[in-house]
Design an enzyme around this catalytic site. Structure first.
Site, short mmCIF file in Angstrom:
data_model
loop_
_atom_site.label_atom_id
_atom_site.label_comp_id
_atom_site.label_asym_id
_atom_site.label_seq_id
_atom_site.Cartn_x
_atom_site.Cartn_y
_atom_site.Cartn_z
N LEU A 422 -7.23 2.72 -0.78
CA LEU A 422 -6.64 1.54 -1.40
C LEU A 422 -7.08 0.27 -0.67
O LEU A 422 -7.16 -0.81 -1.26
CB LEU A 422 -5.12 1.63 -1.37
CG LEU A 422 -4.50 2.78 -2.17
CD1 LEU A 422 -3.01 2.84 -1.93
CD2 LEU A 422 -4.80 2.61 -3.65
N GLY A 423 -7.36 0.38 0.61
CA GLY A 423 -7.77 -0.77 1.40
C GLY A 423 -7.99 -0.35 2.84
O GLY A 423 -7.51 0.68 3.29
N GLY A 425 -8.89 -2.07 7.05
CA GLY A 425 -9.00 -3.24 7.92
C GLY A 425 -9.15 -2.79 9.35
O GLY A 425 -9.36 -1.61 9.64
N GLY A 426 -9.03 -3.75 10.26
CA GLY A 426 -9.23 -3.44 11.67
C GLY A 426 -8.18 -2.53 12.26
O GLY A 426 -8.41 -1.88 13.27
N GLY A 428 -6.48 -0.06 10.42
CA GLY A 428 -6.29 1.21 9.76
C GLY A 428 -6.80 1.22 8.33
O GLY A 428 -7.31 0.22 7.81
N LYS A 443 -1.09 5.67 5.35
CA LYS A 443 -1.85 4.78 6.23
C LYS A 443 -2.25 5.52 7.51
O LYS A 443 -1.41 6.00 8.25
CB LYS A 443 -1.02 3.55 6.60
CG LYS A 443 -1.77 2.59 7.54
CD LYS A 443 -0.98 1.33 7.79
CE LYS A 443 -1.76 0.38 8.68
NZ LYS A 443 -1.03 -0.87 8.94
N ASP A 540 3.39 -9.82 12.11
CA ASP A 540 2.18 -10.14 11.35
C ASP A 540 2.57 -10.58 9.94
O ASP A 540 2.14 -10.00 8.94
CB ASP A 540 1.25 -8.93 11.31
CG ASP A 540 -0.16 -9.30 10.86
OD1 ASP A 540 -0.49 -10.51 10.86
OD2 ASP A 540 -0.93 -8.39 10.51
#
Length: 743
Positions: A422-423, A425-426, A428, A443, A540
């Protein structure tokens, strides 16, 4: 008949009662006097030494702190050698030209008959009786302890016979002493004196001193330079030991009594000067053997003792060298040599037996790997607090939280197939999975720090109990992997970031809809801060972490990577958390993450809604890159209109926009204490939402949102929002070809 003047010289510094014990010294004991370290078993404070014989005093002399044993200044103490260096007094016998008679000078205080039970003995190896003069005859004896007697003689006819550096009887002589001496007497001859040769040699000197510290100079005979050079005192070495038993054999039989070698990595060493013993750390260890756990392992590999093409492995008390494949370590020459015979033999053996043993080895490896994998999974499970989770789940049967196996998640994601991503990044990668016929977001975190590993299970219990309509639900986790895997509820309709900046930014999104989403997100964060127990700091907060469900309700995500509100030194973190553009500047200065850090980040979200701009640009000057700096500058110049998005100005009253800008300004205050709480932010947003409903058109806000987002777009853009709790986007602006972003 020869006549001597007799002086009794037994060290009072040695005449201390000696009664060793095994009490551990207090941590409050001083271990430094001036520049001299005072290691245990010695001490300068009451109760800080092993026994009275090791007591020292710390005095101020000439404005400087110095340690003393009786009248004698202590220069240094060696635990490994079992020695103490002190300053001994020079004794002189001089001709007085005024009275025409011989007189004595030098400090005699500090000498008497000594004590055989004292820890100290004069070092027979490092000390020598040194006599200086041209007509000196001095008797040195110890009738009581050793029966020793020696004669120091220094003669010369004239100064021209003397040689610098030579101490063999002409103007200077040195005499060795026996072992076991703890006291001595000196007798100056009254017949052999300097009265007849006083014109070029007025004084004779004698002292027991460290031989290595002395170098004869001819000027010592004709002047008072010897006494002046050393200021009346010279270094002397004392050997010390535990004298209460004769040897290590006897001492080690009484390890539960007065045995002084307390460290587990220490060894007993017999004294070489009279009876007794001392303690040393065993090979490969260093430190203080008289303290429990005082001997620490030495990492020999820091000094690279192995060949340059070899490998060093430090183990307790020693090290091991090894070489690469096909080479053999030769200890004698410390080299790695090619092992030709072994290489050929192994190759031929493997080739000849390959057919026979291949199947057996293959099966054995599979079994071993399975056992090893099972063991590793168990270790990870225990490390991440799995037992704590299971105990809690048993005690609270209604707890809606699951601990999944790795096999379940592999099956749910088709072995984490790329098509399920699904996506990423840095921090995970997020996959769509199906568990129990229900879509979930899984995740795989990239890293978890050591503090989180230790408290992961406890934190998962707390996070699993967070139940709020504006917070993504954490359904479970997998603990039998190196970095735990988190399982969230699946949220379908993308992120607030996409709504403002993404491929759907051209849609005419109602400002009241954006305001509602912001208010709902604030309610979720307020719940984490104020109602979770213990409170949770998100760490975050950003538009890409605010998801939208089927009804476009806001859900705060990625709080599983947050931290519990800290109450001790753990609040000071070394790794920067958050995303550039949203980071609290006060956190960047103090490394202290607080709930007001989330408030600052939320203030940036309000700016994105007001301006439609990204929080950080990669072009332009420093002030033009940061949205918060641009906004604060405009507010300072009373020029809010310059930064507002055109479509925003056309939809709402300036009263509402000014109120929202003022709220953002408060959130962006450089001092965290001046910022409002998230609850105050949520309450203010609720008040402002009421302003956006005009008295002549009190339409339901949710219906308006459905008309704008749920219906058919009048601009010709098709809404295809998707997303999940992941974190920061990898590239700004968002790639229109991807609707999902993970940090």
């Amino acid at each position: 008949m020869q006549v001597f003047l007799q002086l009794g010289l037994g060290l009072v510094l040695l005449a201390s009662q000696y009664a060793p014990g095994t009490a551990v010294p207090s941590s409050g004991c001083r271990r430094q006097c001036g520049t001299v370290e005072i290691p245990y078993p010695f001490g300068i404070d009451p109760g800080c030494s092993l026994a009275e014989g090791f007591d020292l005093s710390c005095k101020v002399q000439d404005g400087v702190q110095k340690p003393f044993k009786g009248a004698f200044e202590v220069l240094d103490i060696s635990l490994t050698e079992g020695t103490t260096r002190v300053l001994n007094y020079i004794l002189g016998y001089c001709y007085n030209t005024s009275t025409g008679s011989m007189e004595y000078f030098g400090r005699y205080a500090g000498f008497n008959e000594g004590d055989p039970s004292s820890p100290y003995r004069f070092s027979d190896v490092q000390n020598k009786f040194t006599v200086i003069g041209c007509n000196a005859l001095i008797l040195i004896y110890d009738f009581d302890a050793t029966g020793y007697q020696g004669l120091g003689v220094a003669t010369c006819r004239n100064l021209s016979d003397l040689v610098d550096g030579s101490c063999s009887g002409m103007g200077c002589s040195q005499t060795a002493i026996p072992k076991r001496m703890y006291y001595y007497d000196i007798a100056f001859s009254e017949i052999v004196n300097t009265s007849e040769i006083w014109e070029f040699n007025r004084c004779s000197y004698v002292v027991l001193m460290e031989a290595a510290a002395f170098k004869f100079s001819t000027a010592y005979v004709s002047t008072n330079k010897f006494n002046e050079t050393y200021d009346g005192r010279v270094p002397m070495i004392l050997d010390w030991a535990m004298r209460d038993v004769k040897s290590c054999d006897v001492a080690e039989q009484n390890k539960t009594g007065t045995y002084a070698c307390l460290s587990s990595n220490s060894k007993c060493v017999n004294s070489t000067n009279d009876q007794g013993y001392m303690c040393n750390c065993t090979n490969g260890y260093e430190g203080n053997p008289y303290l429990r756990d005082g001997c620490k392992d030495v990492n020999e590999c820091n000094h690279n003792p192995c060949p340059s093409d070899g490998f060093c492995r430090n183990i307790g008390g020693e090290y091991q060298c090894s070489c690469g494949l096909g080479k053999k370590y030769i200890q004698k020459s410390n080299t790695c040599n090619t092992n030709i015979v072994l290489t050929i033999g192994v190759t031929m053996g493997i080739f000849g037996l390959m057919v026979i043993i291949m199947f057996t080895v293959f099966c054995g490896q599979i079994i071993m790997q399975k056992r090893k994998l099972k063991k590793v999974k168990q270790e990870y499970f225990h490390q991440h607090g799995g037992l704590l989770l299971f105990d809690k789940m048993k005690s609270e049967k209604g707890l809606a939280f699951n601990v999944f196996s790795e096999a379940e998640l592999i099956h749910a994601t088709d072995n984490f197939d790329n098509s399920r991503i699904l996506g990423k990044g840095g921090h995970g990668t997020v996959y769509k999975g199906i568990l129990k016929n229900m879509p979930v977001a899984i995740k795989r975190c990239a890293v978890v720090d050591e503090r989180q590993k230790k408290e992961f299970g406890q934190e998962m219990l707390i996070l699993s109990q967070i139940n709020h309509k504006n917070i993504v639900k954490l359904l479970g986790c997998c603990l039998e992997v190196e970095v735990p895997i988190l399982v969230y509820e699946f949220v379908l309709n993308g992120t607030l970031f996409e709504l403002i900046h993404g491929r759907n930014q051209a849609l005419q999104i109602s400002f009241s809809t954006l305001l509602r989403i912001a208010h709902e997100a604030a309610e979720g964060l307020s719940f984490l801060h104020s109602y979770a127990s213990p409170p949770i700091i998100h760490g975050d907060v950003k538009t890409s972490n605010i998801l939208l469900d089927d009804n476009y309700m806001a859900k705060v995500s990625d709080f599983g990577a947050s931290i519990l509100a800290p109450s001790d030194k753990e609040q000071f973190v070394t790794m920067v958390q958050g995303t550039c553009g949203y980071l609290d500047p006060e956190y960047m200065q103090t490394c202290q993450l607080t709930d007001k850090s989330d408030v600052y980040s939320f203030g940036v979200i309000l700016l994105e809604i007001l301006t439609g701009q990204l929080p950080l640009k990669l072009e332009g000057s420093e002030k033009q890159r940061s949205l918060s700096l641009i906004f604060l500058s405009a507010m300072k110049e009373n020029n809010l209109d310059a930064v507002l998005a055109s479509h925003v100005k056309g939809q709402e009253s300036m009263e509402l926009l000014t109120g929202l800008a003022d709220l953002a300004k408060k959130c962006l205050d450089m001092c965290g204490e001046n910022r409002p709480s998230m609850k105050e932010v949520a309450d203010e947003l609720n008040r402002l939402r009421k302003l956006s409903v005009h008295p002549w058109a009190r339409l339901d806000i949710e219906t308006n949102a459905e008309n704008l987002l749920g219906g058919e777009s009048t601009s010709g853009y098709e809404i295809e929002l998707s997303g999940y709790p992941t974190g920061e986007s990898e590239d700004l602006p968002i790639n229109p070809g991807s609707s999902y972003y993970a940090r």
